[in-house]
Design an enzyme around this catalytic site. Structure first.
Site, PDB file in Angstrom:
ATOM      1  N   ASN A   1     -12.123  -2.760   2.783  1.00 23.09           N
ATOM      2  CA  ASN A   1     -13.811  -2.137   3.107  1.00 23.09           C
ATOM      3  C   ASN A   1     -14.529  -1.957   2.437  1.00 23.09           C
ATOM      4  OD1 ASN A   1     -12.456  -0.940   5.407  1.00 23.09           O
ATOM      5  ND2 ASN A   1     -10.837  -0.092   4.027  1.00 23.09           N
TER       6      ASN A   1
ATOM      7  N   ASP B   1       1.010  -1.296   0.294  1.00 24.74           N
ATOM      8  CA  ASP B   1      -0.180  -0.171  -0.343  1.00 24.74           C
ATOM      9  C   ASP B   1       0.807   1.305   0.318  1.00 24.74           C
ATOM     10  OD1 ASP B   1      -3.266   0.717   1.137  1.00 24.74           O
ATOM     11  OD2 ASP B   1      -1.354   2.490   1.549  1.00 24.74           O
ATOM     12  N   ILE B   2       0.576   2.248  -1.014  1.00 26.68           N
ATOM     13  CA  ILE B   2       1.143   3.682  -0.662  1.00 26.68           C
ATOM     14  C   ILE B   2       0.990   4.401   0.674  1.00 26.68           C
ATOM     15  CG2 ILE B   2       2.075   4.194  -3.342  1.00 26.68           C
ATOM     16  CD1 ILE B   2      -0.968   5.847  -3.271  1.00 26.68           C
TER      17      ILE B   2
ATOM     18  N   HIS C   1     -10.434  -5.321  -3.223  1.00 26.23           N
ATOM     19  CA  HIS C   1      -9.403  -6.226  -2.595  1.00 26.23           C
ATOM     20  C   HIS C   1      -8.717  -6.283  -1.230  1.00 26.23           C
ATOM     21  CE1 HIS C   1      -9.522  -1.710  -2.071  1.00 26.23           C
ATOM     22  NE2 HIS C   1      -9.678  -1.080  -1.047  1.00 26.23           N
TER      23      HIS C   1
ATOM     24  N   GLU D   1     -12.161   3.446  -1.013  1.00 24.12           N
ATOM     25  CA  GLU D   1     -11.978   4.551  -2.073  1.00 24.12           C
ATOM     26  C   GLU D   1     -10.973   3.671  -3.338  1.00 24.12           C
ATOM     27  OE1 GLU D   1      -8.561   5.824  -0.033  1.00 24.12           O
ATOM     28  OE2 GLU D   1     -10.003   6.540   1.112  1.00 24.12           O
ATOM     29  N   VAL D   2     -11.370   2.636  -3.297  1.00 25.10           N
ATOM     30  CA  VAL D   2     -10.717   2.425  -4.868  1.00 25.10           C
ATOM     31  C   VAL D   2     -11.773   0.833  -4.796  1.00 25.10           C
ATOM     32  CG1 VAL D   2      -9.064   1.065  -6.670  1.00 25.10           C
ATOM     33  CG2 VAL D   2      -8.726   2.661  -4.673  1.00 25.10           C
TER      34      VAL D   2
ATOM     35  N   HIS E   1      -6.482  -6.172   2.557  1.00 32.50           N
ATOM     36  CA  HIS E   1      -5.687  -5.159   3.609  1.00 32.50           C
ATOM     37  C   HIS E   1      -5.817  -6.305   4.434  1.00 32.50           C
ATOM     38  CE1 HIS E   1      -6.515  -0.712   2.266  1.00 32.50           C
ATOM     39  NE2 HIS E   1      -7.306  -1.642   2.220  1.00 32.50           N
TER      40      HIS E   1
HETATM   41  P1  AMP Z   1     -10.091   1.389   0.715  1.00 32.50           P
HETATM   42  O1  AMP Z   1     -10.263   2.098   1.208  1.00 32.50           O
HETATM   43  O2  AMP Z   1      -9.605  -0.132   1.237  1.00 32.50           O
HETATM   44  O3  AMP Z   1     -10.406   1.273  -1.052  1.00 32.50           O
HETATM   45  O4  AMP Z   1      -8.102   1.429   0.294  1.00 32.50           O
HETATM   46  C1  AMP Z   1      -7.847   1.950  -0.881  1.00 32.50           C
HETATM   47  C2  AMP Z   1      -6.299   1.708  -0.329  1.00 32.50           C
HETATM   48  O5  AMP Z   1      -5.611   2.046  -2.306  1.00 32.50           O
HETATM   49  C3  AMP Z   1      -6.044   2.242   0.577  1.00 32.50           C
HETATM   50  O6  AMP Z   1      -4.880   2.312   1.790  1.00 32.50           O
HETATM   51  C4  AMP Z   1      -4.348   3.255  -0.317  1.00 32.50           C
HETATM   52  O7  AMP Z   1      -2.802   4.078   0.435  1.00 32.50           O
HETATM   53  C5  AMP Z   1      -4.031   2.635  -1.715  1.00 32.50           C
HETATM   54  N1  AMP Z   1      -3.792   2.992  -2.477  1.00 32.50           N
HETATM   55  C6  AMP Z   1      -3.866   3.575  -3.803  1.00 32.50           C
HETATM   56  N2  AMP Z   1      -3.489   3.643  -5.060  1.00 32.50           N
HETATM   57  C7  AMP Z   1      -2.669   3.044  -4.615  1.00 32.50           C
HETATM   58  C8  AMP Z   1      -1.652   2.582  -5.610  1.00 32.50           C
HETATM   59  N3  AMP Z   1      -0.936   3.249  -6.608  1.00 32.50           N
HETATM   60  N4  AMP Z   1      -0.336   2.188  -5.162  1.00 32.50           N
HETATM   61  C9  AMP Z   1      -0.917   1.317  -3.751  1.00 32.50           C
HETATM   62  N5  AMP Z   1      -1.593   1.834  -3.309  1.00 32.50           N
HETATM   63  C10 AMP Z   1      -2.589   2.118  -3.132  1.00 32.50           C
END
Ligand code: AMP
Ligand code: ZN
Length: 115
Positions: free
Chosen positions: A86, A29-30, A99, A94-95, A101
């Site tokens: 999430n 994770d970034i 995924h 957010e994405v 974590h």
């Molecule tokens: P979520 O709130 O579960 O959708 O979390 C999305 C996660 O993706 C967050 O913890 C971000 O830090 C991570 N994230 C977003 N863009 C990237 C990326 N390009 N590379 C790695 N992690 C990312």
């Protein structure tokens, strides 16, 4: 237009890959919230758990198998670890590419919920 995690799958944007097989890829994770914070995603675009279909059984299994493999690679089995998904608005997803974590590398991961 493909989503940010699809772009990681297709190597359009870089990621620090930890593990990969035919079904899944895992990368750091970034914005880590624990010493080890790894995201495990299906290579196929699936927006959320709600969008998993009956044909995706192999992918669902592969996600958990990847957890076991990465835990072994990173020696996380003794201290323990936490898996978070999430899913949807209330959880702050957010994405919108499914995924897991994988959180670890800590002696104590704290309480499960922070409301
Ligand atoms: P979520 O709130 O579960 O959708 O979390 C999305 C996660 O993706 C967050 O913890 C971000 O830090 C991570 N994230 C977003 N863009 C990237 C990326 N390009 N590379 C790695 N992690 C990312
Ligand atoms: Zn995607």
């Amino acid at each position: 237009m493909s989503c940010i995690f699809c772009k990681i799958v297709s190597n359009e944007i870089p990621a620090k890959t930890v593990y990969e097989n035919d079904y899944v890829i895992a990368f750091y994770d970034i914005n880590p919230i624990t010493r080890e914070h790894i995201l495990i995603i299906p290579k196929k675009h699936i927006s959320s758990i709600d969008h998993i279909s009956d044909e995706d059984k192999d992918i669902s299994a592969a996600l958990f198998n990847a957890v076991r493999e990465i835990v072994k690679l990173k020696n996380m089995q003794d201290d323990g670890y936490r898996i978070i998904i999430n899913n949807g608005r209330a959880a702050g997803q957010e994405v919108f590419h499914l995924h897991l974590h994988l959180l670890g590398g800590e002696k104590n991961l704290g309480p499960m919920l922070s409301l």
